[in-house]
Design a protein around this motif. Structure first.
Motif, PDB file in Angstrom:
ATOM      1  N   UNK A 159       0.831  -1.206   0.000  1.00 27.45           N
ATOM      2  CA  UNK A 159       0.000   0.000   0.000  1.00 27.45           C
ATOM      3  C   UNK A 159       0.867   1.258   0.000  1.00 27.45           C
ATOM      4  N   UNK A 160       1.904   1.254   0.830  1.00 26.62           N
ATOM      5  CA  UNK A 160       2.793   2.415   0.905  1.00 26.62           C
ATOM      6  C   UNK A 160       3.506   2.649  -0.418  1.00 26.62           C
ATOM      7  N   UNK A 161       4.000   1.575  -1.023  1.00 26.64           N
ATOM      8  CA  UNK A 161       4.714   1.702  -2.293  1.00 26.64           C
ATOM      9  C   UNK A 161       3.787   2.176  -3.409  1.00 26.64           C
ATOM     10  N   UNK A 162       2.593   1.594  -3.471  1.00 24.15           N
ATOM     11  CA  UNK A 162       1.634   1.976  -4.510  1.00 24.15           C
ATOM     12  C   UNK A 162       1.250   3.447  -4.382  1.00 24.15           C
ATOM     13  N   UNK A 163       1.045   3.907  -3.152  1.00 26.68           N
ATOM     14  CA  UNK A 163       0.666   5.303  -2.928  1.00 26.68           C
ATOM     15  C   UNK A 163       1.765   6.241  -3.405  1.00 26.68           C
ATOM     16  N   UNK A 164       3.018   5.869  -3.131  1.00 24.48           N
ATOM     17  CA  UNK A 164       4.138   6.713  -3.560  1.00 24.48           C
ATOM     18  C   UNK A 164       4.223   6.780  -5.083  1.00 24.48           C
ATOM     19  N   UNK A 165       4.157   5.618  -5.739  1.00 30.27           N
ATOM     20  CA  UNK A 165       4.282   5.601  -7.197  1.00 30.27           C
ATOM     21  C   UNK A 165       3.105   6.317  -7.854  1.00 30.27           C
ATOM     22  N   UNK A 166       1.897   6.129  -7.326  1.00 28.20           N
ATOM     23  CA  UNK A 166       0.724   6.792  -7.902  1.00 28.20           C
ATOM     24  C   UNK A 166       0.855   8.308  -7.818  1.00 28.20           C
ATOM     25  N   UNK A 167       1.548   8.800  -6.779  1.00 31.56           N
ATOM     26  CA  UNK A 167       1.722  10.248  -6.629  1.00 31.56           C
ATOM     27  C   UNK A 167       2.573  10.840  -7.749  1.00 31.56           C
ATOM     28  N   UNK A 168       3.297   9.992  -8.469  1.00 31.75           N
ATOM     29  CA  UNK A 168       4.137  10.455  -9.572  1.00 31.75           C
ATOM     30  C   UNK A 168       3.367  10.553 -10.885  1.00 31.75           C
ATOM     31  N   UNK A 169       2.144  10.012 -10.911  1.00 31.94           N
ATOM     32  CA  UNK A 169       1.333   9.995 -12.125  1.00 31.94           C
ATOM     33  C   UNK A 169       0.146  10.940 -11.965  1.00 31.94           C
ATOM     34  N   UNK A 170      -0.004  11.846 -12.899  1.00 29.78           N
ATOM     35  CA  UNK A 170      -1.150  12.747 -12.857  1.00 29.78           C
ATOM     36  C   UNK A 170      -2.432  11.950 -13.089  1.00 29.78           C
ATOM     37  N   UNK A 171      -3.392  12.136 -12.223  1.00 28.68           N
ATOM     38  CA  UNK A 171      -4.671  11.455 -12.367  1.00 28.68           C
ATOM     39  C   UNK A 171      -4.741  10.098 -11.703  1.00 28.68           C
ATOM     40  N   UNK A 172      -3.623   9.628 -11.113  1.00 30.62           N
ATOM     41  CA  UNK A 172      -3.619   8.324 -10.440  1.00 30.62           C
ATOM     42  C   UNK A 172      -3.746   8.525  -8.933  1.00 30.62           C
ATOM     43  N   UNK A 173      -4.513   7.660  -8.302  1.00 30.11           N
ATOM     44  CA  UNK A 173      -4.717   7.760  -6.855  1.00 30.11           C
ATOM     45  C   UNK A 173      -4.864   6.363  -6.268  1.00 30.11           C
ATOM     46  N   UNK A 174      -4.223   6.144  -5.129  1.00 31.97           N
ATOM     47  CA  UNK A 174      -4.316   4.866  -4.423  1.00 31.97           C
ATOM     48  C   UNK A 174      -4.784   5.125  -2.998  1.00 31.97           C
ATOM     49  N   UNK A 175      -5.761   4.361  -2.561  1.00 36.25           N
ATOM     50  CA  UNK A 175      -6.180   4.437  -1.161  1.00 36.25           C
ATOM     51  C   UNK A 175      -6.282   3.026  -0.599  1.00 36.25           C
ATOM     52  N   UNK A 176      -5.884   2.880   0.655  1.00 34.40           N
ATOM     53  CA  UNK A 176      -5.955   1.594   1.342  1.00 34.40           C
ATOM     54  C   UNK A 176      -6.759   1.765   2.625  1.00 34.40           C
ATOM     55  N   UNK A 177      -7.527   0.758   2.962  1.00 34.52           N
ATOM     56  CA  UNK A 177      -8.316   0.798   4.186  1.00 34.52           C
ATOM     57  C   UNK A 177      -8.251  -0.569   4.856  1.00 34.52           C
ATOM     58  N   UNK A 178      -8.502  -0.586   6.148  1.00 34.13           N
ATOM     59  CA  UNK A 178      -8.416  -1.825   6.907  1.00 34.13           C
ATOM     60  C   UNK A 178      -9.793  -2.171   7.454  1.00 34.13           C
TER      61      UNK A 178
END
Length: 206
Positions: A159-178
């Motif tokens: 989740x942490x890695x995906x959120x970081x990489x998505x922040x580099x792409x315009x229009x991409x967003x990652x959210x994680x919930x428990x």
């Protein structure tokens, strides 16, 4: 004079040894032609990573990477969208060039947690049993003229890695919930899967 002596003394102090590790960029597992790299600081370890792509239970791709890694990157992580899953295992060690052997990622049994999955294009809102340390439900959204979304299970580090990489792409967003089924319903598209695989691959080896 005392200050000058102190500065010289600090500069002359012996520096802690850093590890030398084997290094190779992404390669098909077993074909790595490794060189050597000196780790940037004492906090790093030698790591051998193996990333396996599964589709409908079949192994589709198997790649490896070797380099210096931080301790928190060691272990196994995964993201699972139902129809396809990506598992990475990083094995770490603390001696010179000790990262020659590749780890063997494993498919773990269900852990009791459940998330909505969006990788089955013919079935909206499919419930997916999470596996191993996939303790989070993940939602990946990309704006490509219209909003497309893909959902599934993921481990905490993923989740942490995906959120970081998505922040580099315009229009991409990652959210994680428990929490079971905390990622709601699902809409997706075939083209979206290609975007997600690219983001996940970059996340795993970033």
């Amino acid at each position: 004079m005392h200050l000058f002596t102190l500065i010289i003394g600090i500069w002359l102090l012996p520096r802690g040894d850093t590890l030398t590790c084997l290094e190779c960029d992404l390669a098909i597992a077993g074909t790595c032609n490794a060189t050597h790299i000196e780790c940037p600081s004492q906090g790093y370890q030698c790591g051998a990573s193996r990333e396996v792509y599964y589709g409908v239970g079949l192994k589709l791709q198997d790649v490896e990477k070797k380099t210096c890694v931080l301790p928190e990157m060691c272990g196994q992580e995964s993201v699972n969208f139902g129809a396809f899953q990506i598992v990475q295992k990083t094995q770490c060690c603390n001696s010179t060039n000790c990262n020659s052997k590749l780890p063997e990622p494993s498919i773990n049994p269900p852990n009791g947690k459940k998330c909505f999955s969006g990788s089955d294009l013919t079935c909206e809102g499919k419930i997916l049993p999470c596996e191993g340390n996939e303790d989070f439900c993940v939602t990946i959204t990309v704006e490509t003229g219209r909003q497309t979304t893909l959902k599934g299970c993921a481990s905490k580090l993923m989740c942490s890695k995906l959120s970081y990489v998505a922040s580099l792409y315009e229009g991409a967003h990652v959210s994680c919930c428990k929490g079971d089924l905390c990622n709601g319903g699902i809409t997706t598209s075939a083209g979206m899967q290609l975007v997600v695989v690219a983001i996940v691959s970059l996340a795993l080896f970033s």
